[in-house]
Motif scaffolding. Sequence first.
Motif, PDB file in Angstrom:
ATOM      1  N   ALA A  85     -62.623 -64.617 -93.472  1.00  0.00           N
ATOM      2  CA  ALA A  85     -63.002 -65.835 -92.370  1.00  0.00           C
ATOM      3  C   ALA A  85     -63.979 -64.994 -91.437  1.00  0.00           C
ATOM      4  N   GLU A  86     -63.751 -64.033 -91.025  1.00  0.00           N
ATOM      5  CA  GLU A  86     -64.644 -63.498 -89.911  1.00  0.00           C
ATOM      6  C   GLU A  86     -66.112 -63.176 -90.845  1.00  0.00           C
ATOM      7  N   ALA A  98     -52.302 -70.773 -88.836  1.00  0.00           N
ATOM      8  CA  ALA A  98     -52.336 -70.646 -90.172  1.00  0.00           C
ATOM      9  C   ALA A  98     -53.681 -71.083 -90.692  1.00  0.00           C
ATOM     10  N   GLY A  99     -54.571 -70.799 -90.207  1.00  0.00           N
ATOM     11  CA  GLY A  99     -56.052 -71.211 -90.478  1.00  0.00           C
ATOM     12  C   GLY A  99     -56.909 -70.653 -91.164  1.00  0.00           C
ATOM     13  N   ALA A 100     -56.374 -69.454 -91.944  1.00  0.00           N
ATOM     14  CA  ALA A 100     -57.417 -68.796 -92.566  1.00  0.00           C
ATOM     15  C   ALA A 100     -57.622 -69.101 -94.183  1.00  0.00           C
ATOM     16  N   GLY A 101     -56.802 -70.141 -94.532  1.00  0.00           N
ATOM     17  CA  GLY A 101     -57.042 -70.794 -95.790  1.00  0.00           C
ATOM     18  C   GLY A 101     -58.000 -71.604 -96.093  1.00  0.00           C
ATOM     19  N   PRO A 102     -58.275 -72.177 -97.422  1.00  0.00           N
ATOM     20  CA  PRO A 102     -59.252 -72.958 -97.417  1.00  0.00           C
ATOM     21  C   PRO A 102     -59.342 -74.218 -96.721  1.00  0.00           C
ATOM     22  N   GLU A 146     -54.042 -60.774 -93.655  1.00  0.00           N
ATOM     23  CA  GLU A 146     -55.275 -59.925 -93.095  1.00  0.00           C
ATOM     24  C   GLU A 146     -56.581 -59.983 -93.744  1.00  0.00           C
ATOM     25  N   GLN A 147     -56.230 -59.952 -95.202  1.00  0.00           N
ATOM     26  CA  GLN A 147     -57.358 -60.252 -96.056  1.00  0.00           C
ATOM     27  C   GLN A 147     -58.163 -61.480 -96.117  1.00  0.00           C
ATOM     28  N   ASP A 187     -66.555 -69.558 -78.139  1.00  0.00           N
ATOM     29  CA  ASP A 187     -65.809 -68.409 -78.366  1.00  0.00           C
ATOM     30  C   ASP A 187     -64.897 -68.478 -79.754  1.00  0.00           C
ATOM     31  N   LEU A 188     -65.125 -67.837 -80.595  1.00  0.00           N
ATOM     32  CA  LEU A 188     -64.237 -67.983 -81.971  1.00  0.00           C
ATOM     33  C   LEU A 188     -63.488 -66.654 -82.030  1.00  0.00           C
ATOM     34  N   ILE A 189     -62.275 -66.788 -81.998  1.00  0.00           N
ATOM     35  CA  ILE A 189     -61.307 -65.410 -82.103  1.00  0.00           C
ATOM     36  C   ILE A 189     -60.366 -65.759 -83.343  1.00  0.00           C
ATOM     37  N   PHE A 190     -60.292 -64.738 -84.170  1.00  0.00           N
ATOM     38  CA  PHE A 190     -59.301 -64.663 -85.304  1.00  0.00           C
ATOM     39  C   PHE A 190     -58.350 -63.988 -84.803  1.00  0.00           C
ATOM     40  N   VAL A 191     -56.932 -64.023 -85.309  1.00  0.00           N
ATOM     41  CA  VAL A 191     -55.698 -63.462 -84.508  1.00  0.00           C
ATOM     42  C   VAL A 191     -54.898 -63.246 -85.800  1.00  0.00           C
ATOM     43  N   ASN A 192     -54.360 -62.045 -86.064  1.00  0.00           N
ATOM     44  CA  ASN A 192     -53.133 -61.822 -87.025  1.00  0.00           C
ATOM     45  C   ASN A 192     -51.940 -61.888 -86.426  1.00  0.00           C
TER      46      ASN A 192
END
Length: 419
Positions: free
Chosen positions: A219-220, A183-187, A213-214, A234-239
Amino acid sequence: MRTRAVRLYGKNDLRMEEFDLPEIKQDEILVQVISDSICMSTYKAAILGTEHKRVPKDAAENPVIIGHEMAGNIVEVGAKWRDQFKPGQKFSMQPALNYKGSMDSPGYSYRYCGGDATYIIMPQEVMELGCLLPYEGDGYYNASLAEPMSCIIGAYHASYHTSMGSYEHRMGIVEGGKLAILAGAGPMGLGAVDYALHCDRKPGMIVVSDVDEQRLKRAEVIFPAEEAKKLGIDLIFVNTRNMEDVPGYLRNLTGGTGFDDVFVYAPVKPVVEQGDRILGRDGCLNFFAGPTDVNFSALINFYNVHYNSSHIVGTTGGNTNDMIESLRMTERNQIDPAVMVTHIGGLDSAAEATLRLPEAPAGKKLIYTNIFMELTAIDEFEEKGKTNPHFAKLAEITKKNRGLWCAEAEKYLLENWDK
């Protein structure tokens, strides 16, 4: 000194008012607040009123100034502190005083000290505890954001690991290890990514999960994977919204070993349980998110606690050293706390923004206390700029800065907005 401030009288009762501050005592310091970012903790105090453990019982008669993520300028220094502080210095403040066992804290407990104000008085205990912190970086917003950033840094320092046959705890995340931020794409999650990329104990892999997704796309843009790769990460974003087996997918990203460190950034039972299931041997789960439900709980695999040495910690804030680390890293441009900010407003918008904080959880709301401005999302600047040239200029500045707030935007705002 005349001041304007947002004060708490009771449950859901915030009022912006003008009043006179008393003359400072010899052990106090008068400061001008320039910026204050709104914290969810302030929302909790606002809705609970005197039922909050830090809000005085007589707030209805002696209201307190809210806000604790502040930055500004020192104006007048009492005789006791003139060897340490000078008028004109920029400052930030560590609000977690814990003075002589008291829960009193700026932004919750003081009549004349809180961040949502134009001028305030720093009580002597702030300086006595070393919590008034000079700042020499560009702008004020980064100094305001040093407090939430210190909470992030404190969590990294609180995580720990062990070795078989030894009872010693090695503090901090595993250097070169595998880190997950759920749950890491918040502020706050974005602040955690920024710190992990630039701290002195970098992981080799960072996996950031979210269901929005937004937020993930933003974040990306802020943290391109190719830039992280240059740092050896290695930085990976996952929905994970529509995944049937989230833990299985995330473990596969590690080659099946599981993660050394997992941070949980939302008080959601399935997310906590996902975090537990992706821990590797001697993995540490840090429950960062603060629940409002006093009975919040989740299932934990105690077989792994016993045989795989997995462990759990929780942190609720940072200490003064964490805040100093944040300020110094910001001054050196190693981190950019602006990744947390999505909205800008003036003091006139602070009360409503605080009371409605859960309704607009996009990111940090940054208040400039000496201007009048409706709370506005940074991504709305361009549209508002069609009828307001000031917003058009802010849109131009932030667009060339990856959509982030910055010192140039702050300078323009302070010089051109209504006061």
